[in-house]
Motif scaffolding. Structure first.
Motif, short mmCIF file in Angstrom:
data_model
loop_
_atom_site.label_atom_id
_atom_site.label_comp_id
_atom_site.label_asym_id
_atom_site.label_seq_id
_atom_site.Cartn_x
_atom_site.Cartn_y
_atom_site.Cartn_z
N VAL A 1 29.49 -22.19 -8.81
CA VAL A 1 30.73 -22.74 -8.26
C VAL A 1 31.20 -23.91 -9.11
N ASP A 2 32.41 -23.81 -9.62
CA ASP A 2 33.04 -24.86 -10.42
C ASP A 2 34.15 -25.49 -9.58
N ILE A 3 34.13 -26.82 -9.42
CA ILE A 3 35.09 -27.51 -8.56
C ILE A 3 35.97 -28.41 -9.41
N ARG A 4 37.29 -28.32 -9.20
CA ARG A 4 38.26 -29.11 -9.97
C ARG A 4 39.14 -29.91 -9.02
N ALA A 5 39.37 -31.17 -9.37
CA ALA A 5 40.25 -32.05 -8.60
C ALA A 5 41.66 -32.01 -9.20
N VAL A 6 42.64 -31.85 -8.34
CA VAL A 6 44.05 -31.85 -8.77
C VAL A 6 44.66 -33.15 -8.26
N ASN B 1 54.54 -36.86 -10.18
CA ASN B 1 54.71 -35.46 -10.59
C ASN B 1 53.99 -35.10 -11.89
N LYS B 2 53.04 -35.95 -12.28
CA LYS B 2 52.21 -35.64 -13.44
C LYS B 2 50.77 -35.45 -12.98
N VAL B 3 50.05 -34.56 -13.68
CA VAL B 3 48.69 -34.19 -13.27
C VAL B 3 47.66 -34.91 -14.14
N LEU B 4 46.58 -35.33 -13.50
CA LEU B 4 45.49 -36.02 -14.18
C LEU B 4 44.64 -35.03 -14.96
N LEU B 5 44.44 -35.31 -16.25
CA LEU B 5 43.57 -34.50 -17.10
C LEU B 5 42.61 -35.40 -17.87
N VAL B 6 41.46 -34.86 -18.21
CA VAL B 6 40.47 -35.59 -19.02
C VAL B 6 40.17 -34.76 -20.27
N GLY C 1 44.45 -39.05 -19.03
CA GLY C 1 45.90 -39.20 -19.02
C GLY C 1 46.56 -38.37 -17.94
N PHE C 2 47.82 -38.71 -17.64
CA PHE C 2 48.64 -37.93 -16.71
C PHE C 2 49.70 -37.20 -17.53
N PHE C 3 49.91 -35.92 -17.23
CA PHE C 3 50.81 -35.10 -18.02
C PHE C 3 51.74 -34.29 -17.12
N GLY C 4 53.00 -34.19 -17.53
CA GLY C 4 53.95 -33.35 -16.83
C GLY C 4 53.72 -31.88 -17.15
N ASN D 1 39.90 -24.46 -17.48
CA ASN D 1 41.15 -24.17 -16.78
C ASN D 1 42.20 -23.67 -17.76
N THR D 2 42.98 -22.68 -17.33
CA THR D 2 44.03 -22.13 -18.18
C THR D 2 45.34 -22.86 -17.92
N VAL D 3 46.28 -22.68 -18.83
CA VAL D 3 47.62 -23.26 -18.64
C VAL D 3 48.24 -22.75 -17.35
N GLU D 4 48.10 -21.46 -17.11
CA GLU D 4 48.68 -20.87 -15.90
C GLU D 4 48.08 -21.49 -14.64
N GLN D 5 46.78 -21.72 -14.65
CA GLN D 5 46.13 -22.32 -13.48
C GLN D 5 46.62 -23.74 -13.23
N VAL D 6 46.69 -24.55 -14.27
CA VAL D 6 47.13 -25.94 -14.10
C VAL D 6 48.56 -25.99 -13.57
N LYS D 7 49.43 -25.17 -14.14
CA LYS D 7 50.81 -25.15 -13.68
C LYS D 7 50.90 -24.65 -12.23
N ARG D 8 50.07 -23.67 -11.91
CA ARG D 8 50.08 -23.13 -10.52
C ARG D 8 49.58 -24.19 -9.54
N MET D 9 48.59 -24.99 -9.94
CA MET D 9 48.07 -26.02 -9.06
C MET D 9 49.12 -27.11 -8.81
N ILE D 10 49.89 -27.45 -9.83
CA ILE D 10 50.97 -28.42 -9.65
C ILE D 10 51.99 -27.87 -8.65
N GLU D 11 52.29 -26.58 -8.78
CA GLU D 11 53.23 -25.94 -7.85
C GLU D 11 52.69 -25.91 -6.43
N LEU D 12 51.42 -25.53 -6.28
CA LEU D 12 50.81 -25.46 -4.95
C LEU D 12 50.72 -26.83 -4.30
N ALA D 13 50.49 -27.86 -5.12
CA ALA D 13 50.37 -29.23 -4.58
C ALA D 13 51.64 -29.66 -3.89
N GLY D 14 52.79 -29.17 -4.33
CA GLY D 14 54.06 -29.53 -3.73
C GLY D 14 54.53 -28.57 -2.67
#
Length: 206
Positions: free
Chosen positions: A69-74, A79-84, A169-172, A184-197
């Motif tokens: 199990v891999d757990i990721r924090a969004v 409106n910018k997402v935290l990335l490391v 950093g935080f990224f749009g 994480n894929t680009v599609e996943q990160v973008k989908r998580m931003i969408e789901l968060a809202g």
């Protein structure tokens, strides 16, 4: 990413591991050990990795095999997402990692964000539970479920470096840096931003 030989090797390994855990007949145990050896040889051959290294990473567990199990924090800010930035590959990911024994999924998300990014967060809600095989990740020896948890930023400050990361950093959505697609894929990160809202009842599965 569907790679038939990799899926077959994983299935053979899982069957052999369960057989070694629950088998009682000596002859059957020998057959299960032989199956495990075949799965290791397949993985070693197709990945050009030494047998002993494959055995350590792929075929050293005991008992009935279950997904890791891999757990990721969004975490969002303005409106910018935290990335490391990961030391391992120099690419970027949502804070997170393997689930730890004794920690709830939410506690893992909080701990990983603090350790990798320096920020204190509060878990809000579940965004997604994904099967890694259904997404465009590179081939990997483990079968993995990925859990994404929306977290609220409540304090702390960005770390300059950590044991596993070198930048924070935080990224749009339209300015994402090169991502660590193992994590994480680009599609996943973008989908998580969408789901968060979106509505709290919306959870992505598989």
């Amino acid at each position: 990413m569907n790679i038939p030989w990799l899926q077959w090797a994983k299935e053979i390994q899982a069957i052999s591991q369960a057989g070694l855990a629950y088998g009682e007949n000596g002859y059957d145990l020998e057959r299960y050990e032989a199956l495990r050896k075949i799965s290791v040889e397949m993985m070693s051959h197709f990945t050009d990795t030494p047998i002993d290294k494959v055995t350590e990473l792929f075929a050293s567990d005991t008992g009935y095999q279950t997904p890791k199990v891999d757990i990721r924090a969004v975490v969002l800010k303005e409106n910018k997402v935290l990335l490391v930035k990961e030391r391992a590959d120099g690419a970027w990911a949502l804070p997170g990692g393997w689930a730890d024994i004794g920690y709830t999924p939410s506690e893992v998300a909080v701990k990983e964000t603090r350790e990798e990014a320096g920020y204190q967060v509060k878990p809000v809600r579940l965004l997604a539970v994904l099967d890694k095989k259904c997404h465009a990740h590179p081939p990997a020896p483990n079968y993995v479920y990925k859990i994404f948890i929306l977290c609220e930023l409540v304090g702390g400050e960005a770390l300059e470096v950590s044991l596993e990361t070198t930048e924070v950093g935080f990224f749009g959505e339209q300015e994402l840096p090169p991502l660590s697609i193992e994590r994480n894929t680009v599609e996943q990160v973008k989908r998580m931003i969408e789901l968060a809202g979106g509505p709290a009842s919306q959870v992505l599965l598989d």
